[in-house]
Motif scaffolding. Structure first.
Motif, short mmCIF file in Angstrom:
data_model
loop_
_atom_site.label_atom_id
_atom_site.label_comp_id
_atom_site.label_asym_id
_atom_site.label_seq_id
_atom_site.Cartn_x
_atom_site.Cartn_y
_atom_site.Cartn_z
N LEU A 84 0.82 -1.20 0.00
CA LEU A 84 0.00 0.00 0.00
C LEU A 84 0.86 1.26 0.00
O LEU A 84 0.53 2.25 -0.67
CB LEU A 84 -0.94 0.00 1.20
CG LEU A 84 -1.97 1.13 1.26
CD1 LEU A 84 -2.89 1.08 0.04
CD2 LEU A 84 -2.79 1.05 2.54
N THR A 189 -7.68 -0.05 -3.59
CA THR A 189 -6.63 -1.03 -3.31
C THR A 189 -6.88 -1.73 -1.98
O THR A 189 -6.74 -2.96 -1.88
CB THR A 189 -5.25 -0.33 -3.29
OG1 THR A 189 -5.04 0.34 -4.54
CG2 THR A 189 -4.13 -1.32 -3.07
N VAL A 190 -7.30 -0.98 -0.98
CA VAL A 190 -7.63 -1.57 0.32
C VAL A 190 -8.86 -2.47 0.21
O VAL A 190 -8.88 -3.59 0.74
CB VAL A 190 -7.86 -0.46 1.37
CG1 VAL A 190 -8.33 -1.08 2.69
CG2 VAL A 190 -6.58 0.33 1.59
#
Length: 471
Positions: A84, A189-190
């Motif tokens: 991340l 993305t999370v």
């Protein structure tokens, strides 16, 4: 054993920084938006017509090879925070990229400005219908000022809000749209990691597949496309199903379609999946919620069917990378005596009919899977229907439309040929820009080259299938 992706992340960041050099030079020299667009590489003394396609080809090739290597490294456990963090580093760097390959962000800004400054309905009023529009940089910078709004009301509300925050500062408006796309990309993305974890896939690898994808980085934080938000709702639809909350799946897809209409293609597949799982109550309540969302979103703008005129008109535009354009141009060159409009309509209807056959076939295949179809199977069917639509029925094709495949590919356990085909298409789509940049025209041979480059990964699906079986 935990593998670090820091070396690959650092090399990827250096690759992206190559594209920032002309942007930085332009900012320092205080270039105008128009001059900057026309002289992107010339601003650092590299004005050759070969420079831009060469640099783009090298950058995308290097970024994609590093991307594939990082995906492989993530087969073993990798720190999600590290993945991340590098995604954030790429995102922040590309916020400073001048949007030079596409000007959609200026159309978004014009749409927002029509609402915030002129109190006009952008579905009925175009930028060029405003008196003195050419003297207003918020309206004159876009090349699509003749067209009323073509996007859904959810996105239209966001353009209103972001443009209002920018006040009278056009550069700030561009930055706000890019920042919004960048933040949404990180959120997605999370969400991909959370969803993949619930689907028993590798969550960190899924985060990397999505977050580090070169097409997504270049087109979302790089060019501020609204597809970032569309993908948020598609991912949330899968996340809802993964948590057993099927009632929210169709509403999330409805919100995605209220950004840009294409996700309506997925609604029948999600609905059929819920029926196969005997989740009738969730489907019925979800449809009711979707209807409420649909009506609520359109209330501020709806003034009869004329409200959809922009969408209807845009659906008949065509770009050089579409099969429709290639078929239309080739047939007209072969039979020039037949009116162009007749050829255009025949090509459109014929390809649409072919897509509908594919669409129905895929629905029957999903129904045949019955209760055995898991969420990964639903992701595969979603990839298939989107590829079928973009390849056959979509007249106005652009490279960033392949972004719709990436979250779906991230939710499929690797190695899998469909996932890798989707990733390869995201790479070849960006390279499809090269023929037009090199030759400076949109002739038939340029169209053929652009189309062939875009879709060449489909030719190797069987080889990928055998390769994945051996891994």
């Amino acid at each position: 054993m935990q593998k670090k992706v820091a070396p690959l992340g650092l090399m990827t960041l250096l690759v992206w920084l190559v594209l920032l050099l002309p942007s930085i030079a332009g900012y320092i020299q205080n270039s105008t938006l128009t001059d900057f667009y026309k002289n992107y590489f010339g601003i650092i003394g590299l004005g050759s017509g070969l420079v831009e396609p060469l640099v783009l080809t090298l950058v995308f090739t290097a970024a994609f090879l590093l991307y594939l290597k990082a995906i492989k490294a993530c087969r073993e456990w990798t720190d999600p925070g590290e993945v991340l963090a590098w995604t954030a580093a790429f995102t922040v760097s590309l916020l400073f990229l001048f949007p030079f390959t596409c000007q959609d962000v200026y159309y978004y800004i014009a749409t927002g400005h029509l609402q915030s400054h002129y109190q006009a309905n952008p579905y009925l009023t175009s930028a060029h219908q405003i008196a003195g529009w050419s003297a207003d940089p918020f309206l004159s910078t876009t090349r699509w000022g003749f067209l009323v709004n073509v996007y859904g009301p959810v996105w239209t509300q966001i353009t209103h809000g972001l443009t209002s925050l920018a006040g009278n500062h056009l550069w700030l408006a561009v930055l706000l749209f890019k920042l919004f796309a960048g933040l949404v990309h990180l959120l997605n993305t999370v969400l991909i990691g959370l969803t993949a974890g619930r689907m028993n896939a590798n969550p960190v690898q899924a985060m990397l597949v999505y977050g580090w994808n070169p097409l997504l980085l270049f087109e979302l934080p790089g060019h501020a496309h609204n597809d970032a938000l569309l993908l948020t709702f598609v991912i949330l639809a899968f996340y809802a199903l993964s948590r057993g909350q099927g009632v929210f799946a169709i509403p999330f897809l409805t919100l995605a379609a209220l950004v840009k209409y294409t996700p309506v293609l997925l609604i029948p597949f999600f609905g059929l999946w819920l029926i196969a799982k005997r989740r009738f109550k969730a489907l019925m309540l979800g449809c009711l919620i979707s209807l409420i969302l649909l009506l609520t979103a359109w209330v501020p703008y709806w003034e009869g069917y004329e409200t959809l005129s922009g969408l209807s008109r845009q659906m008949n535009f065509y770009s050089i990378k579409s099969l429709h354009s290639l078929s239309f141009q080739a047939f007209h060159a072969w039979q020039p005596e037949i009116p162009r409009l007749v050829v255009f309509e025949a090509a459109a209807k014929g390809l649409l009919a072919m897509f509908m056959l594919v669409f129905i076939y895929l629905l029957f295949k999903l129904w045949g899977s019955g209760r055995e179809a898991n969420l990964e199977a639903l992701a595969k069917f979603s990839i298939a229907v989107i590829i079928g639509y973009l390849f056959l029925a979509n007249k106005w094709f652009q490279p960033w439309y392949l972004a719709w495949l990436i979250p779906l590919a991230a939710l499929i356990k690797l190695p899998h040929p469909m996932a890798y085909t989707a990733l390869l298409l995201s790479f070849s789509a960006e390279l499809s820009r090269v023929p037009q940049l090199l030759l400076g025209n949109t002739g038939l041979y340029v169209q053929l080259a652009a189309f062939g480059i875009t879709w060449f990964p489909l030719l190797f699906y069987r080889q990928l299938k055998h390769l994945c079986q051996k891994i």
